[in-house]
Design a protein around this motif. Structure first.
Motif, PDB file in Angstrom:
ATOM      1  N   CYS A 164       0.917  -1.054  -0.061  1.00 32.92           N
ATOM      2  CA  CYS A 164       0.409  -0.061  -0.311  1.00 32.92           C
ATOM      3  C   CYS A 164       0.841   0.518  -0.128  1.00 32.92           C
ATOM      4  O   CYS A 164       1.843   1.455   0.585  1.00 32.92           O
ATOM      5  CB  CYS A 164      -1.237   0.333   1.309  1.00 32.92           C
ATOM      6  SG  CYS A 164      -1.970   1.559   1.543  1.00 32.92           S
TER       7      CYS A 164
ATOM      8  N   CYS B 291       0.482   3.904   3.106  1.00 30.97           N
ATOM      9  CA  CYS B 291       1.170   3.156   4.279  1.00 30.97           C
ATOM     10  C   CYS B 291       2.037   3.574   3.866  1.00 30.97           C
ATOM     11  O   CYS B 291       3.499   3.750   5.177  1.00 30.97           O
ATOM     12  CB  CYS B 291       0.518   1.750   4.322  1.00 30.97           C
ATOM     13  SG  CYS B 291      -1.219   1.865   4.863  1.00 30.97           S
TER      14      CYS B 291
ATOM     15  N   CYS C 156      -4.197  -0.415  -0.047  1.00 36.27           N
ATOM     16  CA  CYS C 156      -5.089  -1.327   1.021  1.00 36.27           C
ATOM     17  C   CYS C 156      -6.088  -0.854   1.318  1.00 36.27           C
ATOM     18  O   CYS C 156      -6.958   0.121   1.107  1.00 36.27           O
ATOM     19  CB  CYS C 156      -4.131  -1.188   2.803  1.00 36.27           C
ATOM     20  SG  CYS C 156      -4.340  -0.317   3.732  1.00 36.27           S
TER      21      CYS C 156
ATOM     22  N   CYS D 153      -6.693   2.247   3.523  1.00 38.11           N
ATOM     23  CA  CYS D 153      -6.331   3.801   2.710  1.00 38.11           C
ATOM     24  C   CYS D 153      -7.660   3.842   1.780  1.00 38.11           C
ATOM     25  O   CYS D 153      -7.636   4.787   0.671  1.00 38.11           O
ATOM     26  CB  CYS D 153      -4.836   3.188   2.636  1.00 38.11           C
ATOM     27  SG  CYS D 153      -4.035   3.848   3.377  1.00 38.11           S
TER      28      CYS D 153
HETATM   29 ZN   LIG Z   1      -2.522   1.919   3.089  1.00 36.09          ZN
END
Ligand SMILES: [Zn+2]
Ligand SMILES: [Zn+2]
Length: 135
Positions: A54, A57, A92, A95
């Motif tokens: 991700c 992230c 992800c 997010c």
């Molecule tokens: Zn994420």
């Protein structure tokens, strides 16, 4: 140098009343697209580019497996960018939901426009924290 772009869906406020139409007519088109071979291929390329992580992230120094590939410029308004890797980012679920303002995304499957299918990733499932211990 990698320039991260932010989801610009907020610029599209005036298109709000188009959403009803979008939901019922254009989603069919999107649906077909997400099932296309071209998309599967490009999505895979993007995941490899992003190391299956991700990217949001990662910016916050968190390492999280990507669970979908998101269109930075929304598919509906930027149909021509649907297969352009620079318009795609691995995210992800958390997010991705954030990017979409916590709203569910119309598309394939519940809440996801491009869920990664197959055995490569665990499908996130609700965690039942059992706090009740029967005596
Ligand atoms: Zn994420
Ligand atoms: Zn998205």
């Amino acid at each position: 140098m990698t320039r991260q772009r932010y989801c610009d869906k907020h610029q599209n406020k005036e298109k709000e009343n188009q959403r009803y139409y979008d939901r019922f007519v254009r989603d069919k088109k999107a649906d077909r697209f997400y099932h296309s071979k071209e998309w599967q291929l490009v999505r895979e390329q993007v995941l490899i580019r992003d190391h299956y992580l991700c990217q949001h992230c990662l910016k916050q120094k968190r390492v999280t497996k990507a669970e979908m590939v998101h269109h930075t410029q929304p598919l509906r308004e930027h149909w021509h960018l649907r297969l352009v890797p620079s318009n795609l980012i691995s995210l992800c679920n958390a997010c991705h939901n954030q990017v979409h303002g916590g709203k569910k995304v119309a598309g394939v499957g519940p809440g996801g426009e491009s869920k990664i299918l197959g055995g490569r990733f665990h499908t996130p499932r609700p965690t039942f924290t059992q706090t009740f211990f029967p005596k």
